[in-house]
Design an enzyme around this catalytic site. Sequence first.
Site, PDB file in Angstrom:
ATOM      1  N   ASP A 145      34.346  44.904  46.212  1.00 30.41           N
ATOM      2  CA  ASP A 145      34.671  43.969  47.300  1.00 30.41           C
ATOM      3  C   ASP A 145      33.718  42.764  47.249  1.00 30.41           C
ATOM      4  OD1 ASP A 145      35.971  42.821  49.424  1.00 30.41           O
ATOM      5  OD2 ASP A 145      35.244  44.228  50.934  1.00 30.41           O
TER       6      ASP A 145
ATOM      7  N   LEU B 126      37.192  36.062  43.981  1.00 29.19           N
ATOM      8  CA  LEU B 126      36.608  35.053  43.088  1.00 29.19           C
ATOM      9  C   LEU B 126      36.731  33.637  43.654  1.00 29.19           C
ATOM     10  CD1 LEU B 126      37.642  36.476  39.584  1.00 29.19           C
ATOM     11  CD2 LEU B 126      35.623  36.948  40.986  1.00 29.19           C
TER      12      LEU B 126
END
Lengths: 317, 437
Positions: free
Chosen positions: B316, B74
């Site tokens: 991922d 993130l």
Amino acid sequence: MNSPHLGKDLLGLEELTAAKIQLLLDTAEPFKEISLRAIKKVPTLRGATIVNLFFEPSTRTRISFEFAEKRLSADTVNVASAGSSVSKGETLVDTARNLEAMKIDMVVVRHAASGAARFLAQRIESNVINAGDGTHEHPTQGLLDMLTLRDHFKRLEGLRVCICGDVLHSRVARSNIWGLQKMGAEVAICGPRSLLPNHVESLGVHVFRRIEEAIEWADALNILRLQLERMQGGYIPSLREYNRVFGVTREKLERAPRDILIMHPGPMNRGVEIDSDVADGPHSVILDQVTNGVAVRMAVLYLLAGGNPALAEAAKG
Amino acid sequence: MPNSTPHQYVLLRNGRVLDPSSNLDVTGDVLVANGVIEHAGAPLGDVRRDGDLVEIDCAGQVVSPGFVDVHCHLREPGREDVETIATGARAAAAGGFTAVCAMPNTDPVTDNQAAVGFIIRQAMRAAAARVYPIGAISVGQKGEALAEFGEMIGAGAVAVSDDGKPVASAQLMRTALEYARTFEIPVADHCEEPTLAKGGAMNEGVVSARLGLKGIPSEAEEIMVIRDILLARRTGGHVHLCHMSTRTSVELIRWGKDRNIRVTAEVCPHHLSLTEESVEGYNTNAKMNPPLRTAEDVEYLKQAVKDGTIDLVATDHAPHHYDEKEREFSDAPNGIIGLETALAVMVTNLVEPGIISYATLVDRMSCSPARIFHLPGGTLRRGSVADITVFDPAARWSVDPATFLSKGRNTPYAGMSLTGRATCTIVGGRIVYRLTS
């Protein structure tokens, strides 16, 4: 602009048809003569602006292109990465766009990254000529090698050419492999397995483990430079051992069943991949390759600029 | 933008209620009351409740436990220009994920309790999908000294990993597995033998030989896979193997599981749907680590998802700024985004061709990851947290990255037509995403 004969760019020999390769070689023939004149200049590309964009150090390729451009009367600018905005962190695409904004016609690019020439070609309108991208292709080298072979043997079809040495780090090898195969030649490679790309057999080449076998088989050896600057990786135990096992020496050549043409794209490591008496010997065409390089590059520039191959003789002026 | 208005009751009507964790597969209703599942199964008939009740018609759609992604990036803190916890969480919700685990390769690295706490606070503000931090195995992800697992877990971390970098030292990996047993958390490893992979830009194979790109051999992954399995056997620790990409990795995992070694493994949708051929033309949106492998590897991975050798699917999700990908292939960063395409890639490439059922899909994307990472959710059992995904299995849509809620646009699926799309995502009884036509 899009050349009616070659398209927009020359990025590699993999994507060229045999007919286009033939056209390039045939077009190079009349341009050879210009280099023999007292005044080595014709007006063919007068008014064209060409940028030689060399992100990697290169002497012979850059000079060869520059001679080709100047002999065709193009205006040329040389940009090297050292001292340019590239060394200040400018990206390749920004560099290209800035050049484009200056309204140039062609870019000759040398870059350490495989695919860099294609990357550039997809983003600018100017014609792009690949002068070597990473370990991918060096198409004009492949063409000049073929022209030299053709000069000597009067044909390419059926020839047996072995590329010897550091194929792993070579861009010359792929251009030779694809170009020669398309023209009907048989291609082999020979070198220590640690210096051959894995799966190289998928390119349709024979692989010789021993240089003696290659010498027995081949009509011509194209001997690649051992890229000493990359040898820290421990690809071979020593230069001495390399010379003894894979070096092309007069002694080994004397056992060949036929005369073998000796080629090398340079610069040579004498006493490593090639001994001096081979490099300077009667079967060496190494300097002919250099001469042919200018003619081939003139042909590439001429055709990409829209030149008519039928008028190449006339273009000599 | 997600609709985060809380409702006391949410009633999902007439959907295919599919929950492998409780062997449930019926056409019926799901009722959520005050953030927990009150009913999942047969049609309820007339439902009347005192208080705010929202009713959603789910006819033709699948109602399943919310998807859980145990592996995403993130980028916050450090690269908020690329993604933030808020945008990542909203993208997750749009992809049908009710929970995601954030890898610690941020800047600074998430290797201490303060960093873990920061991520949790940012996630609460975002009020979209749940975000669970994963702490680093080693301080600064340098592979030298163990980070403070206990402190990080106390602050809310759910696992440890140095993902983005392999744990090169076998001794450090052994110690991490031993120490993690204290807390019964998985140690998630990025399996890559660094000396073999060094300088590689794609799979080592016929395509790399042709393109003149330095390859990463499959053995770079497999050597670490067997090392980790053997260390898990030695220590009794739980090793979770990230983003598996090769046939031999599958065989090694099977070997470990047959011996009851505590090994679990994940695969990404892109390794189940794309091959090294996608790199042709030096396409940097197909550049990732581990690299896209061969068609044979893809087939093995699909079968491993089917038979459970691979336990779960993780995205991922790795956003990059467009100009970071807009460069020479060897210099471009690894990774693609995946939160908003994962479901559709799985439906299109595994369910539609008949390789797995929807029940297996839901298990690998929801039940299994929640169970393995000891997270709430992953079930529609009565009394469970109401983390629910509603998806249209037949929805055909064209991938347009410009419409993504993630800040990332780096996807190799752009322009592709895919099937399957999340239409409603509910987290703790709160509707955090609804697809608008």
